[in-house]
Design an enzyme around this catalytic site. Structure first.
Site, PDB file in Angstrom:
ATOM      1  N   VAL A  62       0.835  -1.197   0.000  1.00  0.00           N
ATOM      2  CA  VAL A  62       0.000   0.000   0.000  1.00  0.00           C
ATOM      3  C   VAL A  62       0.873   1.250   0.000  1.00  0.00           C
ATOM      4  O   VAL A  62       1.886   1.300   0.701  1.00  0.00           O
ATOM      5  CB  VAL A  62      -0.896   0.025   1.270  1.00  0.00           C
ATOM      6  CG1 VAL A  62      -1.712   1.300   1.336  1.00  0.00           C
ATOM      7  CG2 VAL A  62      -1.788  -1.184   1.328  1.00  0.00           C
ATOM      8  N   CYS A  63       0.464   2.250  -0.783  1.00  0.00           N
ATOM      9  CA  CYS A  63       1.081   3.576  -0.698  1.00  0.00           C
ATOM     10  C   CYS A  63      -0.037   4.609  -0.851  1.00  0.00           C
ATOM     11  O   CYS A  63      -1.208   4.294  -0.633  1.00  0.00           O
ATOM     12  CB  CYS A  63       2.179   3.749  -1.758  1.00  0.00           C
ATOM     13  SG  CYS A  63       1.563   3.839  -3.453  1.00  0.00           S
ATOM     14  N   ARG A  64       0.292   5.817  -1.242  1.00  0.00           N
ATOM     15  CA  ARG A  64      -0.726   6.860  -1.364  1.00  0.00           C
ATOM     16  C   ARG A  64      -1.682   6.581  -2.513  1.00  0.00           C
ATOM     17  O   ARG A  64      -2.891   6.653  -2.370  1.00  0.00           O
ATOM     18  CB  ARG A  64      -0.071   8.235  -1.546  1.00  0.00           C
ATOM     19  CG  ARG A  64      -1.064   9.392  -1.496  1.00  0.00           C
ATOM     20  CD  ARG A  64      -0.370  10.717  -1.697  1.00  0.00           C
ATOM     21  NE  ARG A  64       0.091  10.871  -3.056  1.00  0.00           N
ATOM     22  CZ  ARG A  64      -0.656  11.310  -4.084  1.00  0.00           C
ATOM     23  NH1 ARG A  64      -1.909  11.646  -3.884  1.00  0.00           N
ATOM     24  NH2 ARG A  64      -0.153  11.403  -5.284  1.00  0.00           N
ATOM     25  N   MET A  90      -4.059   4.644  -0.555  1.00  0.00           N
ATOM     26  CA  MET A  90      -4.769   5.262   0.562  1.00  0.00           C
ATOM     27  C   MET A  90      -5.750   6.345   0.094  1.00  0.00           C
ATOM     28  O   MET A  90      -6.675   6.685   0.819  1.00  0.00           O
ATOM     29  CB  MET A  90      -3.779   5.844   1.576  1.00  0.00           C
ATOM     30  CG  MET A  90      -2.954   4.793   2.299  1.00  0.00           C
ATOM     31  SD  MET A  90      -3.943   3.550   3.182  1.00  0.00           S
ATOM     32  CE  MET A  90      -4.582   4.534   4.541  1.00  0.00           C
TER      33      MET A  90
END
Length: 98
Positions: A62-64, A90
């Site tokens: 997961v990242c932005r 996110m």
């Protein structure tokens, strides 16, 4: 590369499934809130912390927005790990944060 949407991941967590989530955002981003239970390993450090990860487990990256986590997923896959990239990152997460 396998992918999962933020909504799918959120549904699995709400059903009580144990997910191995790795948040590869920078420290300030993760401090603003991350998925409950996610392990924070910034993208730049992931290669140096591979020994902390169990190769028998599947990891959701997961990242932005999904770009950095995609790069992290490619790196881990090249090292023999089972990985899934959370597309949309996110920005698309509507669930709880810790």
């Amino acid at each position: 590369m396998k992918e999962i949407s933020a909504k799918e991941a959120e549904q699995k967590l709400s059903q009580g499934k144990k997910l191995n989530i790795i948040d590869v955002r920078e420290a300030d981003e993760a401090a603003a809130g991350k998925i409950p239970g996610a392990i924070h390993i910034p993208l730049g450090l992931i290669e140096f912390r591979l020994n902390e990860l169990d190769p028998s487990k599947e990891f959701i990256m997961v990242c932005r927005s999904g770009g950095r986590s995609g790069r992290a997923a490619q790196l881990l896959a090249s090292k023999g790990f089972k990985v899934v990239n959370m597309v949309g990152g996110m920005l698309e997460w509507e669930g709880n944060l810790e």
